[in-house]
Write an enzyme that holds these catalytic residues in place. Sequence first.
Site, PDB file in Angstrom:
ATOM      1  N   GLU A 253      -6.628   5.163   7.550  1.00 27.83           N
ATOM      2  CA  GLU A 253      -6.343   6.572   7.224  1.00 27.83           C
ATOM      3  C   GLU A 253      -7.539   7.215   6.515  1.00 27.83           C
ATOM      4  O   GLU A 253      -7.808   8.408   6.680  1.00 27.83           O
ATOM      5  CB  GLU A 253      -5.067   6.669   6.373  1.00 27.83           C
ATOM      6  CG  GLU A 253      -3.828   6.415   7.231  1.00 27.83           C
ATOM      7  CD  GLU A 253      -2.647   5.810   6.492  1.00 27.83           C
ATOM      8  OE1 GLU A 253      -2.619   5.853   5.256  1.00 27.83           O
ATOM      9  OE2 GLU A 253      -1.754   5.273   7.163  1.00 27.83           O
TER      10      GLU A 253
ATOM     11  N   GLY B 233       2.346   2.460  10.525  1.00 32.25           N
ATOM     12  CA  GLY B 233       3.309   3.546  10.358  1.00 32.25           C
ATOM     13  C   GLY B 233       4.034   3.949  11.626  1.00 32.25           C
ATOM     14  O   GLY B 233       4.703   4.971  11.675  1.00 32.25           O
TER      15      GLY B 233
ATOM     16  N   GLU C 168      -5.690  -4.583  10.460  1.00 28.10           N
ATOM     17  CA  GLU C 168      -4.661  -3.560  10.654  1.00 28.10           C
ATOM     18  C   GLU C 168      -4.918  -2.789  11.945  1.00 28.10           C
ATOM     19  O   GLU C 168      -5.684  -1.811  11.940  1.00 28.10           O
ATOM     20  CB  GLU C 168      -4.653  -2.583   9.476  1.00 28.10           C
ATOM     21  CG  GLU C 168      -4.312  -3.223   8.155  1.00 28.10           C
ATOM     22  CD  GLU C 168      -3.624  -2.237   7.224  1.00 28.10           C
ATOM     23  OE1 GLU C 168      -2.543  -2.571   6.738  1.00 28.10           O
ATOM     24  OE2 GLU C 168      -4.151  -1.135   7.019  1.00 28.10           O
TER      25      GLU C 168
ATOM     26  N   SER D 119       3.178  -2.000  10.237  1.00 28.21           N
ATOM     27  CA  SER D 119       4.616  -2.122  10.497  1.00 28.21           C
ATOM     28  C   SER D 119       5.168  -3.521  10.181  1.00 28.21           C
ATOM     29  O   SER D 119       6.130  -3.961  10.807  1.00 28.21           O
ATOM     30  CB  SER D 119       4.942  -1.708  11.932  1.00 28.21           C
ATOM     31  OG  SER D 119       4.627  -0.337  12.124  1.00 28.21           O
TER      32      SER D 119
ATOM     33  N   ASN E  37       0.880  -1.171   0.000  1.00 27.06           N
ATOM     34  CA  ASN E  37       0.000   0.000   0.000  1.00 27.06           C
ATOM     35  C   ASN E  37       0.913   1.215   0.000  1.00 27.06           C
ATOM     36  O   ASN E  37       1.483   1.567   1.021  1.00 27.06           O
ATOM     37  CB  ASN E  37      -0.901  -0.024   1.250  1.00 27.06           C
ATOM     38  CG  ASN E  37      -1.681   1.276   1.418  1.00 27.06           C
ATOM     39  OD1 ASN E  37      -1.791   2.066   0.488  1.00 27.06           O
ATOM     40  ND2 ASN E  37      -2.218   1.494   2.611  1.00 27.06           N
ATOM     41  N   TRP E  38       1.041   1.794  -1.169  1.00 30.02           N
ATOM     42  CA  TRP E  38       2.003   2.899  -1.299  1.00 30.02           C
ATOM     43  C   TRP E  38       1.535   4.192  -0.666  1.00 30.02           C
ATOM     44  O   TRP E  38       2.309   5.117  -0.507  1.00 30.02           O
ATOM     45  CB  TRP E  38       2.316   3.132  -2.796  1.00 30.02           C
ATOM     46  CG  TRP E  38       3.312   2.172  -3.343  1.00 30.02           C
ATOM     47  CD1 TRP E  38       3.894   1.113  -2.689  1.00 30.02           C
ATOM     48  CD2 TRP E  38       3.891   2.188  -4.663  1.00 30.02           C
ATOM     49  NE1 TRP E  38       4.788   0.472  -3.518  1.00 30.02           N
ATOM     50  CE2 TRP E  38       4.801   1.112  -4.729  1.00 30.02           C
ATOM     51  CE3 TRP E  38       3.713   3.001  -5.776  1.00 30.02           C
ATOM     52  CZ2 TRP E  38       5.544   0.840  -5.878  1.00 30.02           C
ATOM     53  CZ3 TRP E  38       4.447   2.731  -6.923  1.00 30.02           C
ATOM     54  CH2 TRP E  38       5.356   1.664  -6.970  1.00 30.02           C
ATOM     55  N   LYS E  39       0.249   4.318  -0.376  1.00 23.36           N
ATOM     56  CA  LYS E  39      -0.292   5.563   0.179  1.00 23.36           C
ATOM     57  C   LYS E  39       0.039   6.726  -0.773  1.00 23.36           C
ATOM     58  O   LYS E  39       0.072   6.530  -1.973  1.00 23.36           O
ATOM     59  CB  LYS E  39       0.228   5.778   1.606  1.00 23.36           C
ATOM     60  CG  LYS E  39       0.051   4.509   2.461  1.00 23.36           C
ATOM     61  CD  LYS E  39       0.259   4.706   3.911  1.00 23.36           C
ATOM     62  CE  LYS E  39       0.041   3.379   4.632  1.00 23.36           C
ATOM     63  NZ  LYS E  39       0.121   3.527   6.078  1.00 23.36           N
TER      64      LYS E  39
ATOM     65  N   HIS F 125      -9.399   1.715   4.593  1.00 27.60           N
ATOM     66  CA  HIS F 125      -8.139   1.854   5.313  1.00 27.60           C
ATOM     67  C   HIS F 125      -8.336   2.830   6.473  1.00 27.60           C
ATOM     68  O   HIS F 125      -9.085   3.806   6.351  1.00 27.60           O
ATOM     69  CB  HIS F 125      -7.047   2.357   4.361  1.00 27.60           C
ATOM     70  CG  HIS F 125      -5.692   2.303   4.993  1.00 27.60           C
ATOM     71  ND1 HIS F 125      -5.247   3.277   5.852  1.00 27.60           N
ATOM     72  CD2 HIS F 125      -4.715   1.365   4.935  1.00 27.60           C
ATOM     73  CE1 HIS F 125      -4.031   2.949   6.277  1.00 27.60           C
ATOM     74  NE2 HIS F 125      -3.683   1.788   5.737  1.00 27.60           N
TER      75      HIS F 125
ATOM     76  N   GLY G  61       2.772  -1.076   4.178  1.00 25.11           N
ATOM     77  CA  GLY G  61       2.922   0.326   3.802  1.00 25.11           C
ATOM     78  C   GLY G  61       4.381   0.673   3.561  1.00 25.11           C
ATOM     79  O   GLY G  61       4.934   0.441   2.490  1.00 25.11           O
ATOM     80  N   GLY G  62       5.030   1.198   4.579  1.00 26.21           N
ATOM     81  CA  GLY G  62       6.399   1.709   4.460  1.00 26.21           C
ATOM     82  C   GLY G  62       7.362   0.750   3.778  1.00 26.21           C
ATOM     83  O   GLY G  62       8.135   1.148   2.899  1.00 26.21           O
TER      84      GLY G  62
HETATM   85  P1  PGA Z   1       2.769   0.348   7.491  1.00 24.02           P
HETATM   86  O1  PGA Z   1       1.334   0.602   6.852  1.00 24.02           O
HETATM   87  O2  PGA Z   1       3.269  -0.972   6.971  1.00 24.02           O
HETATM   88  O3  PGA Z   1       3.600   1.496   7.038  1.00 24.02           O
HETATM   89  O4  PGA Z   1       2.580   0.316   8.974  1.00 24.02           O
HETATM   90  C1  PGA Z   1       0.448  -0.459   6.682  1.00 24.02           C
HETATM   91  C2  PGA Z   1      -0.844   0.038   6.103  1.00 24.02           C
HETATM   92  O5  PGA Z   1      -1.247   1.152   6.445  1.00 24.02           O
HETATM   93  O6  PGA Z   1      -1.481  -0.639   5.284  1.00 24.02           O
END
Ligand code: PGA
Length: 251
Positions: A97, A173, A167, A213, A9-11, A95, A234-235
């Site tokens: 966010e 994050g 999640e 994470s 998930n590149w955001k 998600h 994500g990251g």
């Molecule tokens: P993260 O994000 O791996 O950076 O914690 C995961 C996500 O939000 O899907």
Amino acid sequence: MRKTVIAGNWKMNMTPSKTTEFIKALAPEVAAYNKADIVLCVPFVNIPAAVEAANGTNIAIGAENVHFEPKGAYTGEISAEMLVECGVKYAIVGHSERRQYFGETDETVNLRAKAAIASGLTAIICVGETLEMRESGITAEIVAIQTKKALAGISKEDLAKVIIAYEPVWAIGTGKVATTEQANEVCAIIRDVVAGLYDKASADELTIQYGGSMNAANAADLLAMSDVDGGLIGGASLKVADFTTIVKAAQ
Ligand code: PGA
């Protein structure tokens, strides 16, 4: 046998040209790995570049959201039909966010999931508790409610087009990953909820990812858990080497 799905998930990261560069570098690294479906969910404007770069590889492209109406006066939104025509196979919905910053509710998450499925996309539905909820001891209830509301009106047959990503909001994050036991426990709770809504066989077939994470160092342990069928990353999905290591960990 349920599928393992490793999804990035590149955001709000990467440009179209960086997308091409990334996928061209990633594709040869993961070409030999066939135990997990590999997905990159990228910003809308990067989708054409991503689909082109991933053409002929074992990497599928996803979107980070999808609107629930097929078309109309919804400035800034993107329909499932638009995504499908661009070659997208997956869409993340709900998600945290989106829920936290953009007013997504369990109802809109459900509508978006249904629209995605109706167009042939696989919906990656995100659920998860905040730290406050976990500390209040209501994680199981919260995740059960989110799961039930997200799946309302989705048929047993259409469950084949659903992935649930557990999640925990406090792990996203933050570098604060859930323990393998915490991740597995909640994924199992979600599976039980799905068994209650449909039946055990359907629940056993459902891919339930962990996200929050997940990285090159902890992926193997998380993915080894019985109810964790992949990751939403994500990251660590922004670095070819780290994402490759996570794909390999699923093998
Ligand atoms: P993260 O994000 O791996 O950076 O914690 C995961 C996500 O939000 O899907």
